[in-house]
Motif scaffolding. Structure first.
Motif, PDB file in Angstrom:
ATOM      1  N   THR A  27       0.828  -1.205   0.000  1.00 12.58           N
ATOM      2  CA  THR A  27       0.000   0.000   0.000  1.00 12.58           C
ATOM      3  C   THR A  27       0.867   1.262   0.000  1.00 12.58           C
ATOM      4  O   THR A  27       0.516   2.264  -0.636  1.00 12.58           O
ATOM      5  N   ARG A  28       1.994   1.242   0.704  1.00 14.51           N
ATOM      6  CA  ARG A  28       2.882   2.415   0.730  1.00 14.51           C
ATOM      7  C   ARG A  28       3.357   2.777  -0.674  1.00 14.51           C
ATOM      8  O   ARG A  28       3.475   3.960  -1.013  1.00 14.51           O
ATOM      9  N   PHE A  29       3.632   1.772  -1.499  1.00 13.50           N
ATOM     10  CA  PHE A  29       4.022   2.045  -2.886  1.00 13.50           C
ATOM     11  C   PHE A  29       2.926   2.836  -3.590  1.00 13.50           C
ATOM     12  O   PHE A  29       3.184   3.881  -4.197  1.00 13.50           O
ATOM     13  N   SER A  30       1.691   2.347  -3.527  1.00 14.04           N
ATOM     14  CA  SER A  30       0.592   2.978  -4.260  1.00 14.04           C
ATOM     15  C   SER A  30       0.311   4.392  -3.763  1.00 14.04           C
ATOM     16  O   SER A  30       0.186   5.326  -4.544  1.00 14.04           O
ATOM     17  N   ARG A  31       0.193   4.539  -2.461  1.00 18.16           N
ATOM     18  CA  ARG A  31      -0.105   5.862  -1.905  1.00 18.16           C
ATOM     19  C   ARG A  31       1.053   6.818  -2.173  1.00 18.16           C
ATOM     20  O   ARG A  31       0.836   7.984  -2.514  1.00 18.16           O
ATOM     21  N   MET A  33       3.097   6.850  -4.662  1.00 18.98           N
ATOM     22  CA  MET A  33       3.088   7.274  -6.062  1.00 18.98           C
ATOM     23  C   MET A  33       1.953   8.251  -6.328  1.00 18.98           C
ATOM     24  O   MET A  33       2.152   9.288  -6.960  1.00 18.98           O
ATOM     25  N   ASP A  34       0.761   7.947  -5.837  1.00 16.24           N
ATOM     26  CA  ASP A  34      -0.391   8.802  -6.125  1.00 16.24           C
ATOM     27  C   ASP A  34      -0.306  10.163  -5.451  1.00 16.24           C
ATOM     28  O   ASP A  34      -0.811  11.157  -5.974  1.00 16.24           O
ATOM     29  N   ARG A  35       0.312  10.232  -4.288  1.00 14.93           N
ATOM     30  CA  ARG A  35       0.428  11.501  -3.555  1.00 14.93           C
ATOM     31  C   ARG A  35       1.759  12.201  -3.826  1.00 14.93           C
ATOM     32  O   ARG A  35       2.041  13.231  -3.252  1.00 14.93           O
ATOM     33  N   PHE A  36       2.591  11.614  -4.706  1.00 13.03           N
ATOM     34  CA  PHE A  36       3.939  12.139  -4.982  1.00 13.03           C
ATOM     35  C   PHE A  36       4.708  12.301  -3.676  1.00 13.03           C
ATOM     36  O   PHE A  36       5.400  13.290  -3.450  1.00 13.03           O
ATOM     37  N   ASP A  37       4.605  11.291  -2.820  1.00 13.63           N
ATOM     38  CA  ASP A  37       5.296  11.280  -1.535  1.00 13.63           C
ATOM     39  C   ASP A  37       6.507  10.355  -1.701  1.00 13.63           C
ATOM     40  O   ASP A  37       6.418   9.140  -1.521  1.00 13.63           O
ATOM     41  N   ARG A  38       7.615  10.943  -2.076  1.00 11.03           N
ATOM     42  CA  ARG A  38       8.842  10.188  -2.387  1.00 11.03           C
ATOM     43  C   ARG A  38       9.269   9.303  -1.224  1.00 11.03           C
ATOM     44  O   ARG A  38       9.600   8.135  -1.407  1.00 11.03           O
ATOM     45  N   GLU A  39       9.288   9.857  -0.013  1.00 10.25           N
ATOM     46  CA  GLU A  39       9.728   9.107   1.164  1.00 10.25           C
ATOM     47  C   GLU A  39       8.843   7.882   1.398  1.00 10.25           C
ATOM     48  O   GLU A  39       9.341   6.781   1.659  1.00 10.25           O
ATOM     49  N   LEU A  40       7.536   8.059   1.296  1.00 11.03           N
ATOM     50  CA  LEU A  40       6.615   6.939   1.492  1.00 11.03           C
ATOM     51  C   LEU A  40       6.801   5.886   0.401  1.00 11.03           C
ATOM     52  O   LEU A  40       6.864   4.688   0.682  1.00 11.03           O
ATOM     53  N   PHE A  41       6.900   6.332  -0.848  1.00  9.59           N
ATOM     54  CA  PHE A  41       7.120   5.425  -1.971  1.00  9.59           C
ATOM     55  C   PHE A  41       8.377   4.586  -1.747  1.00  9.59           C
ATOM     56  O   PHE A  41       8.355   3.365  -1.842  1.00  9.59           O
ATOM     57  N   HIS A  80      -3.600   4.132  -8.047  1.00 11.33           N
ATOM     58  CA  HIS A  80      -3.066   2.776  -8.163  1.00 11.33           C
ATOM     59  C   HIS A  80      -3.847   1.926  -7.156  1.00 11.33           C
ATOM     60  O   HIS A  80      -3.501   1.876  -5.985  1.00 11.33           O
ATOM     61  N   ASN A  81      -4.933   1.321  -7.594  1.00  7.09           N
ATOM     62  CA  ASN A  81      -5.802   0.544  -6.713  1.00  7.09           C
ATOM     63  C   ASN A  81      -5.313  -0.888  -6.611  1.00  7.09           C
ATOM     64  O   ASN A  81      -5.074  -1.546  -7.624  1.00  7.09           O
ATOM     65  N   LEU A  82      -5.154  -1.375  -5.386  1.00  3.71           N
ATOM     66  CA  LEU A  82      -4.733  -2.750  -5.158  1.00  3.71           C
ATOM     67  C   LEU A  82      -5.965  -3.596  -4.904  1.00  3.71           C
ATOM     68  O   LEU A  82      -6.834  -3.216  -4.127  1.00  3.71           O
ATOM     69  N   PHE A 102      -5.210   0.543 -12.437  1.00  7.70           N
ATOM     70  CA  PHE A 102      -4.658   1.890 -12.512  1.00  7.70           C
ATOM     71  C   PHE A 102      -5.643   2.774 -13.252  1.00  7.70           C
ATOM     72  O   PHE A 102      -6.148   2.401 -14.310  1.00  7.70           O
ATOM     73  N   VAL A 103      -5.907   3.949 -12.700  1.00  2.00           N
ATOM     74  CA  VAL A 103      -6.764   4.925 -13.365  1.00  2.00           C
ATOM     75  C   VAL A 103      -6.050   6.266 -13.309  1.00  2.00           C
ATOM     76  O   VAL A 103      -5.548   6.671 -12.255  1.00  2.00           O
TER      77      VAL A 103
END
Length: 185
Positions: A27-31, A33-41, A80-82, A102-103
């Motif tokens: 889930t951290r990967f998807s969120r 990427m979608d939030r442009f949160d580099r650290e989380l990704f 990015h829906n899992l 993916f949408v």
């Protein structure tokens, strides 16, 4: 009447916690990427991970830079829906298959949709599960007809925060509060 906690039940609980840690990693990967949160990704991957996604084959830092630039240039929003997740754990290694949808809302107001599976090998290092190898199996793609985003004409729709690619997104607010006045249309 409660039943005693057996060794078998403790083992099952441990397996459940491992599965949840793995799911949280995905889930951290998807969120991220979608939030442009580099650290989380990047927290979803071991630094030496290898990812094969479309034309890209490389590490997590390069993937983030490549994918976020492409999404920034091409879309105003991405999801990015899992979906279904299969997790096979063997010691400190796990293999997962995660169906995804993916949408993307493209900058030209068209909508791109694609589906496939993330096929991952995760490793637990220093007690933490992260992706060590990812293959992206893209199985279909297409455009969906465009229509106006619902309720975009409501004057105070974003009073509690507008969707954003970044930490200004309402999902980062703590505590989350409502500032809109009650209204029943």
């Amino acid at each position: 009447m409660s039943q005693p906690i057996t060794a078998e039940k403790l083992a099952r609980l441990e397996r459940l916690l491992e599965r949840q840690d793995i799911h949280d990693t995905l889930t951290r990967f998807s969120r991220g990427m979608d939030r442009f949160d580099r650290e989380l990704f990047l927290s979803a991957f071991h630094p030496d991970a290898v990812i094969a996604a479309g034309p890209f084959v490389g590490g997590p830092v390069e993937l983030y830079d490549w994918a976020s630039a492409g999404h920034e240039q091409g879309q105003v929003a991405t999801h990015h829906n899992l979906l279904n997740v299969t997790i096979d754990i063997d010691g400190d290694t796990a293999h997962t298959e995660t169906y995804y949808l993916f949408v993307g809302r493209n900058r030209d107001d068209s909508n791109w949709i694609a589906g496939g599976r993330y096929i991952d090998r995760l490793e637990r290092r220093a007690g933490e599960w992260r992706i060590a190898l990812r293959t992206n199996a893209i199985e279909w793609s297409g455009l969906v007809p465009t229509m106006d985003i619902p309720f975009s004409d409501v004057p105070d729709i974003h009073l509690d925060g507008a969707p954003a690619r970044g930490k200004e997104d309402p999902s980062y607010r703590r505590p989350l509060i409502n500032t809109r006045k009650p209204q029943i249309p």
